[in-house]
Design a protein around this motif. Structure first.
Motif, PDB file in Angstrom:
ATOM      1  N   LYS A   8      75.996  77.731  89.550  1.00  0.00           N
ATOM      2  CA  LYS A   8      76.290  79.425  89.614  1.00  0.00           C
ATOM      3  C   LYS A   8      77.813  78.281  90.654  1.00  0.00           C
ATOM      4  O   LYS A   8      79.139  78.770  90.597  1.00  0.00           O
ATOM      5  N   SER A   9      77.436  77.946  91.726  1.00  0.00           N
ATOM      6  CA  SER A   9      78.423  77.512  92.957  1.00  0.00           C
ATOM      7  C   SER A   9      78.631  76.450  92.914  1.00  0.00           C
ATOM      8  O   SER A   9      79.600  75.650  94.049  1.00  0.00           O
ATOM      9  N   ASP A  65      68.534  69.546  83.637  1.00  0.00           N
ATOM     10  CA  ASP A  65      67.369  69.335  83.002  1.00  0.00           C
ATOM     11  C   ASP A  65      68.502  70.459  82.014  1.00  0.00           C
ATOM     12  O   ASP A  65      67.770  70.519  80.278  1.00  0.00           O
ATOM     13  N   THR A  83      73.065  66.622  92.974  1.00  0.00           N
ATOM     14  CA  THR A  83      73.050  66.720  94.128  1.00  0.00           C
ATOM     15  C   THR A  83      71.614  67.270  95.164  1.00  0.00           C
ATOM     16  O   THR A  83      72.205  67.888  95.642  1.00  0.00           O
ATOM     17  N   SER A 109      65.809  64.564  88.201  1.00  0.00           N
ATOM     18  CA  SER A 109      65.557  64.350  86.438  1.00  0.00           C
ATOM     19  C   SER A 109      66.533  63.340  85.547  1.00  0.00           C
ATOM     20  O   SER A 109      66.948  63.316  84.771  1.00  0.00           O
ATOM     21  N   TYR A 114      62.669  64.469  80.604  1.00  0.00           N
ATOM     22  CA  TYR A 114      62.181  65.548  80.774  1.00  0.00           C
ATOM     23  C   TYR A 114      62.903  66.420  80.980  1.00  0.00           C
ATOM     24  O   TYR A 114      64.179  66.793  82.004  1.00  0.00           O
ATOM     25  N   VAL A 159      62.771  70.819  81.874  1.00  0.00           N
ATOM     26  CA  VAL A 159      61.961  71.638  82.279  1.00  0.00           C
ATOM     27  C   VAL A 159      62.258  73.110  82.229  1.00  0.00           C
ATOM     28  O   VAL A 159      63.119  73.018  82.677  1.00  0.00           O
ATOM     29  N   HIS A 167      75.305  69.209 102.670  1.00  0.00           N
ATOM     30  CA  HIS A 167      75.479  70.234 103.030  1.00  0.00           C
ATOM     31  C   HIS A 167      74.222  70.940 102.523  1.00  0.00           C
ATOM     32  O   HIS A 167      74.540  72.049 102.354  1.00  0.00           O
ATOM     33  N   HIS A 212      52.165  69.632  89.788  1.00  0.00           N
ATOM     34  CA  HIS A 212      52.089  70.010  89.477  1.00  0.00           C
ATOM     35  C   HIS A 212      51.999  71.576  87.532  1.00  0.00           C
ATOM     36  O   HIS A 212      53.105  72.668  88.315  1.00  0.00           O
TER      37      HIS A 212
END
Ligand code: NAP
Ligand code: ZN
Length: 368
Positions: A40-41, A103, A138, A144, A149, A151, A182, A263
């Motif tokens: 989203k941001s 992903d 990021t 990934s 993969y 997920v 950040h 996992h």
């Protein structure tokens, strides 16, 4: 060498400050119209989306943005993204974000060029068709950007399930730690321990080789090197880059070995309790290593040496100091999650295959 080593990692990886603009020619291979896949941001806030758009404009590549990827992306989300990519006839995909957008971008890519019904999505049988894609991580955790993969949250199985195919390796991974500067302290720790878990689980995988063990140990050492900074939340570019490097090479490990017990057990903590993916693994990792120290003493010793820790108790203290107050599970939850985990492929992918009772014990030790 007695063992056969098969190491396949076709992604071109560039780890460099400013690599999006410095390596702009890699974007030319994406075609004349691309789709950016983001959350989203954060991609807007950390500067990655702006850097990418500047390069695309300079290269006269048109673009659309699909910024609706939530954490732990759903199947509905990737079908929606693919519908848009088809309608807009994009020729390439750029993923910017943590593991969730990266992903989702892989699944969207597959669904854009192939007609796959939801019930066949995870069956591993796909045509040999995919659009070129570039991944820009990021967060420093999932790796990934170098794994085959995707997920996804799978409601029909009440867990998270992977689409796995060599088609899903991105062509290029552009890794610039400045985008991670950040990240808040919690996400930094959780994602770093996700990478640590990839490295450690990879060493217990039935598919582990000397190549993957070497990468795993290097990754573990780099993460441990950043311990003090992770604890205070005060990470400079140097530590951010070290964590990004560590997570990318841990991704190269699981690209070969897949993940295993931690996992497999962590997915229920995310699915039912909404616990971050990395934190879910972090909560279970100490209990797994304690179990492993009985059955696979030498391997655990190797890991402890890389971490510069004396024993598994010290490892648990190390984890606890980063995790803060830990969640608790009820007996009924432990029973339910153990049943689900026992059916997962990850449990059987570990050299130490835990029985249902042992999985329950491990959940109890970690979170009971
Ligand atoms: P994530 O779900 O991608 O992101 C977590 C949060 O971090 C989001 O709120 C996101 O915001 C924010 N964020 C991302 N980058 C940021 C930045 N630079 N600065 C500030 N905030 C930022 O978390 P993740 O741990 O990286 O990925 C978890 C997913 O990866 C899970 O679904 C997991 O199953 C999967 N995974 C995949 C693999 C694989 O091999 N494919 C391996 C391990 C885990 P926005 O939503 O706004 O972007
Ligand atoms: Zn993970």
């Amino acid at each position: 060498m007695k063992e056969k080593i098969d190491f396949y990692m076709p992604t071109k990886v560039i780890l460099q400050e400013g690599c999006v603009s410095k390596q702009k020619e890699v974007f030319k291979s994406l075609g004349s119209k691309v789709m950016l896949v983001t959350g989203k941001s954060s991609a807007k806030q950390n500067g990655a989306q702006k850097d990418v758009i500047e390069v695309l404009e300079e290269l006269n590549i048109t673009y659309i943005i699909f910024d609706q990827v939530m954490s732990n992306p759903t199947i509905a989300c990737v079908y929606k993204g693919a519908q848009l990519a088809r309608k807009e006839q994009v020729q390439g995909i750029i993923a910017i974000g943590g593991g969730s957008p990266m992903d989702a971008a892989k699944a969207i890519n597959l669904l854009t060029v192939q007609d796959i019904k939801e019930e066949d999505l995870f069956n591993g049988v796909y045509e040999d068709k995919i659009l070129p894609m570039i991944h820009i991580p990021t967060t420093a955790g999932t790796g990934s950007e170098v794994t085959p993969y995707a997920v996804l949250t799978n409601d029909s199985k009440q867990t998270k399930t992977s689409i796995g195919s060599p088609l899903l390796f991105p062509q290029v991974a552009l890794c610039d730690a400045k985008y991670t500067m950040h990240l808040d302290a919690k996400i930094t720790v959780h994602t770093a321990i996700d990478a640590l878990s990839h490295a450690i689980e990879g060493m217990f995988s039935v598919k582990a080789t000397t190549f993957t063990d070497a990468l795993a140990l290097e990754s573990i050492q780099c993460i441990v090197d950043c311990y003090e900074e992770m604890k205070t939340g005060n990470l400079l570019f140097k530590e951010r880059e070290k964590l990004l490097y560590a997570s990318t090479i841990a991704g190269m490990v699981i690209a070969q070995t897949k993940t295993t017990t931690v996992h497999a057990m962590g997915y229920s903590l995310t699915y039912f309790k909404g616990i971050d993916h990395g934190r879910a693994n972090a909560l279970l990792l100490g209990a797994f290593l304690t179990y492993a120290s009985i059955h696979s003493k030498n391997k655990v010793q190797e890991i402890l040496e890389a971490m510069n820790l004396r024993d598994v108790e010290e490892m648990q203290t190390w984890l606890d100091s980063l995790l803060g107050k830990k969640e608790k599970l009820s007996q009924a939850e432990i029973h339910q999650y153990a049943q689900i985990a026992s059916l997962s492929k990850g449990i059987k992918n570990c050299k130490l295959v835990l029985s249902l009772d042992e999985i329950e014990e491990l959940y109890t030790k970690a979170l009971g």
